[in-house]
Motif scaffolding. Structure first.
Motif, mmCIF file in Angstrom:
data_model
loop_
_atom_site.group_PDB
_atom_site.id
_atom_site.type_symbol
_atom_site.label_atom_id
_atom_site.label_comp_id
_atom_site.label_asym_id
_atom_site.label_seq_id
_atom_site.Cartn_x
_atom_site.Cartn_y
_atom_site.Cartn_z
ATOM 1 N N ASP A 196 0.938 -1.302 0.080
ATOM 2 C CA ASP A 196 0.204 0.007 0.016
ATOM 3 C C ASP A 196 0.976 1.330 0.051
ATOM 4 O O ASP A 196 2.026 1.046 -0.291
ATOM 5 N N ALA A 197 0.130 2.294 0.227
ATOM 6 C CA ALA A 197 1.158 3.500 0.240
ATOM 7 C C ALA A 197 2.068 4.135 1.380
ATOM 8 O O ALA A 197 2.820 4.905 1.195
ATOM 9 N N LYS A 198 2.135 3.017 2.315
ATOM 10 C CA LYS A 198 2.908 3.485 3.324
ATOM 11 C C LYS A 198 4.492 3.359 3.144
ATOM 12 O O LYS A 198 4.724 2.684 2.145
ATOM 13 N N SER A 199 4.974 4.323 3.659
ATOM 14 C CA SER A 199 6.585 4.386 3.685
ATOM 15 C C SER A 199 7.177 3.225 4.223
ATOM 16 O O SER A 199 6.504 2.566 4.889
ATOM 17 N N ASP A 200 8.576 2.938 3.871
ATOM 18 C CA ASP A 200 9.175 1.865 4.426
ATOM 19 C C ASP A 200 9.067 2.267 6.134
ATOM 20 O O ASP A 200 9.090 1.217 6.763
ATOM 21 N N LYS A 201 9.457 3.225 6.372
ATOM 22 C CA LYS A 201 9.723 3.587 7.755
ATOM 23 C C LYS A 201 8.141 3.242 8.607
ATOM 24 O O LYS A 201 8.266 2.975 9.558
ATOM 25 N N GLU A 202 7.273 3.804 7.898
ATOM 26 C CA GLU A 202 5.779 3.497 8.532
ATOM 27 C C GLU A 202 5.477 2.031 8.719
ATOM 28 O O GLU A 202 5.252 1.628 9.783
ATOM 29 N N ARG A 203 6.003 1.409 7.484
ATOM 30 C CA ARG A 203 5.697 -0.156 7.495
ATOM 31 C C ARG A 203 6.633 -0.982 8.610
ATOM 32 O O ARG A 203 5.954 -1.731 9.391
#
Ligand code: TRP
Ligand code: SF4
Length: 370
Positions: A196-203
């Motif tokens: 999905d649209a999440k950044s690596d950091k968020e994931r």
């Protein structure tokens, strides 16, 4: 059923040593003797308590000695002879050489992908060793990555326990952290890396919050080796780099000669001066090798100037020589049978490769590789 009574599967133990040449008493008391004890431990029903893997970390030798590899082969040979001499038994333990098990390096590569640089820069041995080995250029990826390779050594066997000295505790700790990160990234029951649209950091942050992760790589526990104070002949910690060692393979006359020159209580200058065993490095060795009676006799004789240091050291030499006698006999046996040693290493590699393949299959699937 309690832990004690059930006939549990043996718990996996792994440890390794860099091939630094013939082992000395400090290596023996601080590591090898403990490995042999673990190997020999049995359950009440006589079955082995631990499934033991012990290996020689020849790739780790390259992290500091890549520029001159001329000694490595001979050192590996000497360490394997000392392993067998010290009582490691190929019937009870899997004994092998790291470079014979390529899965260590395959897993190492995957672990490198997920290990933050900052974790490695913070490992205390990293800066310490660079300071101590100034003559070598250790600004290499290999040297920085030393603990990642060590993590792969441990995790490729999904080992539960790692018997090491205090100096290696930080490496087992980072192994736990790397395992945890791996499990969070690839052991998520919700599947890996949601598209999905999440950044690596968020994931990553999200994955680290999840509680229900599969333990693909279990976090190993350090099994600290109880290490008695073992001074070398100059009174400092026994260490190859100080040149103050007594080797497991030193012949008896050499052991006696080395101990004869060992430093003692500096206040005991003349034979008639009473001494203090509590500050004497010779007495520290008595505490490790001599019987309680001999220790009592030596302490009493020292305090009353009833004995001289030469006599005291002679008693110590008797005890050390007695401890090393069976070790040296076994060493001679294997020195004369290089083919038998080769066969042991070959079988060890076969067993280690087979176990490593089990982990590697789980790892490949979890990461999402074919
Ligand atoms: N770093 C360890 C030492 O210097 C050797 C080692 C390499 C090791 N891989 C290991 C020890 C894995 C325990 C487990 O002594
Ligand atoms: Fe040390 Fe033994 Fe001499 Fe006492 S008699 S100072 S314990 S060597």
């Amino acid at each position: 059923m309690s832990e004690e009574t059930k006939n549990a599967a043996p718990r996996r133990v792994l440890s390794g040593m860099r091939p630094t040449g013939r082992l000395h008493l400090g290596n023996y008391m601080g590591a090898l003797k403990n490995w042999v004890a673990l190997q020999n431990e049995t359950n009440p029903d006589g079955s082995a308590k631990y499934e033991c893997y012990f290996f020689i970390a020849d790739y780790h030798a390259l992290t500091t000695d890549y520029a001159d590899t001329s000694e490595i082969r001979k050192n590996v040979r000497d360490v394997i002879l000392d392993f067998l001499a010290g009582g490691l038994d190929p019937k009870l333990s899997t004994i092998f050489i790291q470079s014979h098990v390529p899965a260590h390096f395959a897993l190492h590569c995957l672990l490198e992908m997920i290990t933050p640089l900052g974790w490695l820069e913070r490992v205390p041995t990293y800066k310490d060793q660079q300071e101590q080995l100034r003559e070598k250029d250790l600004a290499t990826i290999g040297f920085l990555g030393y603990p990642v390779l060590q993590s792969a050594d441990i995790l490729i066997y999904q080992a539960e326990f790692v018997p090491v000295g205090q100096d290696q505790a930080a490496h087992v700790e980072i192994t736990r952290e790397i395992a945890r990160r791996f499990n969070h990234l690839y052991g998520s029951k919700h599947g890996t890396a949601a598209a999905d649209a999440k950044s690596d950091k968020e994931r990553l942050a999200e994955l680290e919050q999840q509680a229900d992760v599969r333990e693909i790589l279990p976090e190993p526990k350090v099994l600290l080796t109880p290490s008695p104070k073992l001074p070398g002949t100059d009174g400092r910690k026994m260490s190859k780099s100080y040149g103050n060692t007594i080797l497991l393979s030193d012949p008896e006359p050499e052991i006696r000669a080395k101990l004869k020159t060992m430093v003692t209580d500096p206040a005991r200058v003349r034979r008639t001066d009473p001494g203090n065993p509590d500050v004497c490095p010779v007495f520290d060795l008595h505490k490790v090798f001599s019987t309680a009676e001999v220790q009592a006799q030596a302490a009493e004789g020292c305090r009353t100037a009833g004995i001289g240091c030469i006599q005291c050291k002679g008693w110590l030499a008797d005890a050390v020589v007695a401890e090393l006698k069976p070790i040296q006999e076994r060493r001679r046996y294997f020195e004369e049978r290089p083919d038998e040693v080769d066969a042991i290493l070959k079988d060890g590699a076969r067993r280690a490769n087979a176990r490593a393949a089990v982990t590697m299959a789980q790892v490949q699937a979890a990461v999402g590789l074919e």
